[in-house]
Design a protein around this motif. Structure first.
Motif, PDB file in Angstrom:
ATOM      1  N   GLU A 196     -38.593   5.450 -11.054  1.00  0.00           N
ATOM      2  CA  GLU A 196     -38.332   6.689 -10.315  1.00  0.00           C
ATOM      3  C   GLU A 196     -39.558   7.590 -10.294  1.00  0.00           C
ATOM      4  OE1 GLU A 196     -35.857   7.387  -8.387  1.00  0.00           O
ATOM      5  OE2 GLU A 196     -34.830   5.516  -8.891  1.00  0.00           O
ATOM      6  N   GLN A 197     -40.240   7.684 -11.418  1.00  0.00           N
ATOM      7  CA  GLN A 197     -41.475   8.480 -11.461  1.00  0.00           C
ATOM      8  C   GLN A 197     -42.498   7.943 -10.468  1.00  0.00           C
ATOM      9  OE1 GLN A 197     -42.553   8.154 -15.644  1.00  0.00           O
ATOM     10  NE2 GLN A 197     -42.161  10.338 -15.915  1.00  0.00           N
ATOM     11  N   ALA A 198     -42.651   6.628 -10.412  1.00  0.00           N
ATOM     12  CA  ALA A 198     -43.624   6.021  -9.512  1.00  0.00           C
ATOM     13  C   ALA A 198     -43.246   6.256  -8.047  1.00  0.00           C
ATOM     14  CB  ALA A 198     -43.747   4.527  -9.800  1.00  0.00           C
ATOM     15  N   ILE A 199     -41.960   6.134  -7.739  1.00  0.00           N
ATOM     16  CA  ILE A 199     -41.499   6.353  -6.362  1.00  0.00           C
ATOM     17  C   ILE A 199     -41.713   7.802  -5.944  1.00  0.00           C
ATOM     18  CG2 ILE A 199     -39.453   6.462  -4.890  1.00  0.00           C
ATOM     19  CD1 ILE A 199     -40.475   3.636  -5.175  1.00  0.00           C
ATOM     20  N   VAL A 200     -41.366   8.739  -6.818  1.00  0.00           N
ATOM     21  CA  VAL A 200     -41.557  10.158  -6.515  1.00  0.00           C
ATOM     22  C   VAL A 200     -43.046  10.466  -6.340  1.00  0.00           C
ATOM     23  CG1 VAL A 200     -41.376  12.496  -7.483  1.00  0.00           C
ATOM     24  CG2 VAL A 200     -39.416  10.931  -7.584  1.00  0.00           C
ATOM     25  N   GLN A 208     -42.154  -5.684 -16.785  1.00  0.00           N
ATOM     26  CA  GLN A 208     -40.918  -5.027 -16.362  1.00  0.00           C
ATOM     27  C   GLN A 208     -41.179  -3.532 -16.190  1.00  0.00           C
ATOM     28  OE1 GLN A 208     -38.117  -6.733 -15.679  1.00  0.00           O
ATOM     29  NE2 GLN A 208     -39.005  -8.668 -16.366  1.00  0.00           N
ATOM     30  N   ILE A 209     -40.473  -2.912 -15.240  1.00  0.00           N
ATOM     31  CA  ILE A 209     -40.575  -1.477 -15.015  1.00  0.00           C
ATOM     32  C   ILE A 209     -39.196  -0.858 -15.253  1.00  0.00           C
ATOM     33  CG2 ILE A 209     -41.096   0.340 -13.330  1.00  0.00           C
ATOM     34  CD1 ILE A 209     -43.562  -1.316 -14.187  1.00  0.00           C
ATOM     35  N   ALA A 210     -39.111  -0.005 -16.261  1.00  0.00           N
ATOM     36  CA  ALA A 210     -37.842   0.648 -16.600  1.00  0.00           C
ATOM     37  C   ALA A 210     -37.428   1.608 -15.483  1.00  0.00           C
ATOM     38  CB  ALA A 210     -37.987   1.396 -17.915  1.00  0.00           C
ATOM     39  N   VAL A 252     -49.065   8.509 -14.266  1.00  0.00           N
ATOM     40  CA  VAL A 252     -47.991   7.621 -13.806  1.00  0.00           C
ATOM     41  C   VAL A 252     -48.568   6.249 -13.447  1.00  0.00           C
ATOM     42  CG1 VAL A 252     -46.237   7.244 -12.030  1.00  0.00           C
ATOM     43  CG2 VAL A 252     -46.526   9.518 -13.030  1.00  0.00           C
ATOM     44  N   ALA A 253     -49.719   6.240 -12.781  1.00  0.00           N
ATOM     45  CA  ALA A 253     -50.361   4.967 -12.437  1.00  0.00           C
ATOM     46  C   ALA A 253     -50.705   4.172 -13.688  1.00  0.00           C
ATOM     47  CB  ALA A 253     -51.620   5.215 -11.604  1.00  0.00           C
TER      48      ALA A 253
END
Length: 200
Positions: free
Chosen positions: A160-164, A153-155, A140-141
């Protein structure tokens, strides 16, 4: 006649300690006390045999007060980040690969080795490729940093993956770390700073 050590500055001459003004000398001493020993411990070169700084540190001496503030951010990131060391090195190497910053990739391949990555994984990161051997959080990183540095840009799904994976603090920490190494890579590429190829 130019020496091998002089070539390590790229477009900038390597500044000798005796040629520094007061502000430069303060920064130089700070870097000699912190970054040079860390580089030696990590397995890469940050100074020549006659104590001239190389890598981004020689460029930083040209603007010592701003560089001193940048080093304060570096210290704060190291002390307060929520990211583990392997995730940090994935972020840094992903930025370096996107920028093709030779010295940064040289230095952080060594740091990544000490963090526990194998050579094949490191070489894929250096080549700008996503290794299949990354853990879930490292992957994810990689995706987050690669998108941030290449498309800016972050889709939604990746966000959501990064936040989780990292939480809001971790995402901010990751952005700050990536931005820090974009600055370093900008210094290295602007001044065409090479990676050392032999001991000096």
């Amino acid at each position: 006649m130019a020496t091998f050590e002089d070539n390590l500055g790229g477009r900038l001459a390597l500044l000798a300690p005796d040629d520094l003004n007061s502000d430069q000398k303060k920064l130089y001493n700070q870097l000699q006390d912190t970054m040079v020993p860390w580089a030696k411990k990590s397995g890469f070169q940050a100074a020549t045999f006659d104590d001239r700084l190389v890598g981004p540190f020689n460029a930083m001496l040209r603007s010592p007060l701003i560089a001193k503030a940048l080093m304060s951010v570096t210290a704060a990131e190291g002390e307060h980040t929520s990211l583990n060391e392997k995730v940090r090195q994935v972020v840094i190497l992903t930025v370096g690969a996107a920028w093709q910053a030779a010295y940064e990739l040289y230095a952080h391949t060594a740091v990544g080795r000490q963090a526990g990555f194998d050579e094949a994984t490191l070489q894929q990161l250096v080549a700008g490729q996503k290794p299949a051997t990354l853990s879930a959080d490292e992957a994810v990183a990689y995706d987050f940093t690669h998108r941030l540095t290449t498309t800016h840009q972050i889709a939604p799904e990746l966000y959501e993956q990064a936040i989780v994976t990292f939480g809001e603090k971790g995402v901010v920490d990751m952005i700050a770390l990536a931005g820090q190494y974009m600055t370093i890579s900008g210094l290295l590429n602007t001044f065409a700073v090479p990676a050392p190829t032999a001991a000096t």
